[in-house]
Design a protein around this motif. Structure first.
Motif, PDB file in Angstrom:
ATOM      1  N   GLY A  67       1.011  -1.311   0.226  1.00  0.00           N
ATOM      2  CA  GLY A  67      -0.276  -0.191   0.472  1.00  0.00           C
ATOM      3  C   GLY A  67       0.729   1.206   0.142  1.00  0.00           C
ATOM      4  N   CYS A  68      -0.118   2.198  -0.162  1.00  0.00           N
ATOM      5  CA  CYS A  68       0.998   3.574  -0.580  1.00  0.00           C
ATOM      6  C   CYS A  68       1.285   4.242   1.030  1.00  0.00           C
ATOM      7  N   ASP A  69       2.820   5.089   0.650  1.00  0.00           N
ATOM      8  CA  ASP A  69       3.100   5.522   2.081  1.00  0.00           C
ATOM      9  C   ASP A  69       3.155   6.716   2.467  1.00  0.00           C
ATOM     10  N   ASP A  70       2.192   8.060   1.127  1.00  0.00           N
ATOM     11  CA  ASP A  70       1.461   8.869   1.337  1.00  0.00           C
ATOM     12  C   ASP A  70       0.383   9.247   2.119  1.00  0.00           C
ATOM     13  N   GLY A  71      -0.504   8.466   2.164  1.00  0.00           N
ATOM     14  CA  GLY A  71      -2.198   8.338   2.562  1.00  0.00           C
ATOM     15  C   GLY A  71      -3.160   7.811   3.347  1.00  0.00           C
ATOM     16  N   GLU A  72      -3.957   7.637   3.312  1.00  0.00           N
ATOM     17  CA  GLU A  72      -5.029   6.531   3.259  1.00  0.00           C
ATOM     18  C   GLU A  72      -5.513   6.325   2.375  1.00  0.00           C
ATOM     19  N   TYR A  73      -6.336   5.706   1.759  1.00  0.00           N
ATOM     20  CA  TYR A  73      -6.844   5.761   0.908  1.00  0.00           C
ATOM     21  C   TYR A  73      -8.224   4.242   1.595  1.00  0.00           C
ATOM     22  N   ARG A  74      -9.399   5.112   1.323  1.00  0.00           N
ATOM     23  CA  ARG A  74     -10.768   3.769   1.614  1.00  0.00           C
ATOM     24  C   ARG A  74     -11.465   2.967   1.017  1.00  0.00           C
ATOM     25  N   GLY A  75     -10.937   3.077  -0.943  1.00  0.00           N
ATOM     26  CA  GLY A  75     -11.247   2.314  -1.656  1.00  0.00           C
ATOM     27  C   GLY A  75     -10.080   0.772  -1.097  1.00  0.00           C
ATOM     28  N   VAL A  76      -9.268   0.731  -1.561  1.00  0.00           N
ATOM     29  CA  VAL A  76      -9.052  -0.278  -1.322  1.00  0.00           C
ATOM     30  C   VAL A  76      -7.985  -0.720  -0.251  1.00  0.00           C
ATOM     31  N   THR A  77      -8.272  -1.796   0.086  1.00  0.00           N
ATOM     32  CA  THR A  77      -6.717  -2.853   1.372  1.00  0.00           C
ATOM     33  C   THR A  77      -5.881  -2.790   0.786  1.00  0.00           C
ATOM     34  N   ILE A  78      -4.842  -2.490   1.256  1.00  0.00           N
ATOM     35  CA  ILE A  78      -3.095  -3.485   0.466  1.00  0.00           C
ATOM     36  C   ILE A  78      -3.052  -4.342   1.895  1.00  0.00           C
ATOM     37  N   ASN A  79      -3.043  -5.745   2.702  1.00  0.00           N
ATOM     38  CA  ASN A  79      -2.377  -6.284   3.680  1.00  0.00           C
ATOM     39  C   ASN A  79      -1.465  -7.161   3.196  1.00  0.00           C
TER      40      ASN A  79
END
Length: 197
Positions: free
Chosen positions: A39-51
């Motif tokens: 997941g990106c390191d530049d903020g939160e994204y509520r449409g997709v979670t990458i774990n």
């Protein structure tokens, strides 16, 4: 006598340095290795979670990524956008942005213009149909090594950071990032490795 030997050694060293340096290429036949993915390191994204996690795969004795991607909206809907931002690591240090692309119709555009990415990532984890059903998609043994992009026979060598962002109605809802290394390969014949998820 020692001074003369030292001078000869210094001249020989400089000559070898220039001969070797003259042979170094900045771009050409290449292969790409994935160094990091997540997941990106530049903020939160509520449409997709990458774990995802980097693990040692006991079967192949190599490092691979394993985990889940949870999707909360249809990222392939025609009206949605994809934004690709690419940074290159400079020879004196630091990242500089070198490329920016926005496009709509994400399914068709990605499949047509980035077929290797589509096949090695989206198809392998089951995101290969439109519309995309929200849900959990599993990654198993994902690690790209020695690949060559189909539409680029030569490429500048170095390290690249890529951001892939999904937008809906102008809002950034999804983001994945990758760190890659592009290096010289003699007579590269395209993809040398296909991951098994």
């Amino acid at each position: 006598m020692e001074a003369r030997a030292l001078l000869v050694a210094a001249v020989a060293s400089v000559t070898v340095f220039f001969l070797v340096s003259a042979d170094l290429m900045a771009a050409g036949p290449y292969a790409v290795d994935l160094l990091e993915f997540g997941g990106c390191d530049d903020g939160e994204y509520r449409g997709v979670t990458i774990n995802v996690s980097l693990i040692l795969d006991e079967k192949t004795n190599d490092t691979t990524y394993r985990g889940d991607i949870t999707v909360f909206y249809d990222i392939f809907a025609d009206e949605n956008e994809v934004e690709i931002i690419i940074f290159k690591w400079g020879s004196t240090g630091g990242w500089s942005q070198i490329y920016h692309l926005n496009y709509t119709k994400p399914y068709e555009y990605t499949k047509t213009n980035f077929p290797l990415v589509f096949d090695l990532f989206f198809v392998e984890i089951g995101m290969d149909k439109k519309p995309l059903t929200p849900g959990v998609y599993h990654i198993h043994r994902f690690m790209l090594r020695r690949i060559t992009l189909e539409k680029f026979v030569a490429f500048p060598y170095g390290k690249y950071k890529l951001y892939f962002k999904g937008l809906k109605d102008g809002e950034r809802l999804a983001c994945a990032q990758a760190l890659t290394s592009v290096y010289e390969v003699e007579n590269s014949q395209g993809m040398g490795f296909k991951p098994a998820f």
